[in-house]
Design an enzyme around this catalytic site. Structure first.
Site, short mmCIF file in Angstrom:
data_model
loop_
_atom_site.label_atom_id
_atom_site.label_comp_id
_atom_site.label_asym_id
_atom_site.label_seq_id
_atom_site.Cartn_x
_atom_site.Cartn_y
_atom_site.Cartn_z
N LYS A 292 0.84 -1.20 0.00
CA LYS A 292 0.00 0.00 0.00
C LYS A 292 0.88 1.26 0.00
CE LYS A 292 -3.73 -2.53 2.22
NZ LYS A 292 -4.41 -2.94 3.47
N GLN B 290 -4.84 -2.21 9.88
CA GLN B 290 -4.69 -3.50 9.21
C GLN B 290 -5.22 -4.63 10.10
OE1 GLN B 290 -3.64 -3.82 6.01
NE2 GLN B 290 -4.00 -6.01 6.11
N ASP C 105 -11.24 2.17 4.39
CA ASP C 105 -11.50 0.73 4.28
C ASP C 105 -12.99 0.46 4.11
OD1 ASP C 105 -9.44 -1.15 4.26
OD2 ASP C 105 -9.04 -0.93 6.40
#
Ligand code: GUN
Length: 290
Positions: free
Chosen positions: A52, A96, A119
């Protein structure tokens, strides 16, 4: 059989975003900024966060990574989230998953400011998605939709079978494909670990989204001729190579591919589309905050 090339499709979108960033910067604006929080030492999570970061650099975004030790308490993590929520130099951030034991993932997700939730995991964003309202769509389903759109794959009236009911992929992609629009207008069946006679569902499917996380689960005899198969699986299998592992999808590719009209490879299918979709969400967060 046509391969759905996620790598090339993501590259084209990446170039568009990079151009957009350069226009912003040329006008004196600051660059969009994505932050990632990672707790603990999970190898796969570290790899994802690193990719990312690389993707951010490629399109000209700023990026930051906050790496916290495994022993981090829920309170410490919630504290960091609160600081990121209030940090005007950060447009969006992700935490994450998975998180170490002892940290309540749902509590952490709910603590993220929905306007920075790139997200798309926050309950209010999931609610908006289910209502068909504009929102941050979580990256993997967003990437799958973009891939179907890019290849002009007909979805209207098609029977789509989704394998897996996760909050990150299965449920949101089922919702998106059932919504009005293009891609969309599908009749959707969600199958999962308790589904009886699962192969009877997949054999009737025009489109199969395999998101179970079980390597090579979908076999050739479970798929009808001409089906579109999207493989979301990315399981690491130990291998005798430099990395010590290879990535295997949820689809037994060699058996399934000859029967398909379209199929995604692993790697190079859904994976690159997921990362680019996170960047798209970050750009959206940046533009919304202006
Ligand atoms: N773990 C696996 N996929 C994801 C994702 O898309 N976002 C986050 N935050 N964690 C993940």
């Amino acid at each position: 059989m046509i391969l759905l090339d996620g790598k090339a499709t993501a590259e084209a979108i990446k170039n568009e975003i990079a151009l957009q960033v350069e226009e912003i910067v040329a006008k004196g604006g600051r660059r969009p900024h994505l932050a990632a929080v990672i707790v603990g030492e999970d190898g796969a999570s570290k790899t994802y966060v690193a990719s990312k970061e690389r993707a951010c650099a490629k399109v000209g975004f700023d990026s930051s990574v906050f790496s916290l030790p495994t022993e981090t308490t829920e309170e410490e993590l919630l504290d960091l989230i609160s600081r990121l929520n209030g940090d005007e130099s950060i447009d969006g951030f992700i935490v994450q998953m998975p998180l170490p034991k002892g940290i309540d993932e749902q509590k952490v997700i709910a603590a993220v400011d929905p306007s920075k939730d790139v997200d798309g995991f926050h309950p209010s964003n999931v609610g908006r998605l289910s209502l068909g309202l504009p929102t941050f769509v979580s990256a993997t389903p967003y990437g799958i939709m973009a891939l179907l759109e890019h290849y002009n794959i007909e979805t209207r009236g098609k029977h789509c079978v989704v394998l897996g009911r996760s909050n990150i992929v299965g449920r949101p992609i089922a919702l998106l494909l059932s919504h009005k629009g293009t891609p969309g207008d599908c009749t959707v069946t969600i199958c999962h670990s308790r589904t009886k006679d699962l192969a009877e569902h997949t054999r009737r499917a025009d489109i199969i989204i395999a998101a179970l996380g079980v390597p090579e689960f979908l076999k050739g005899d479970m798929v009808k001729e001409g089906a579109v198969v999207i493989d979301v699986g990315i399981t690491r299998i130990p291998a005798d190579n430099e990395k010590g592992y290879r990535i295997v999808g949820d689809v037994a590719f060699d058996e399934v591919a000859p029967k398909c009209s379209y199929i995604t490879p692993v790697p190079g299918g859904v994976g690159p589309m997921t990362i680019i979709s996170l960047l798209r969400n970050t750009m959206r967060a940046y533009l919304m905050s202006r």
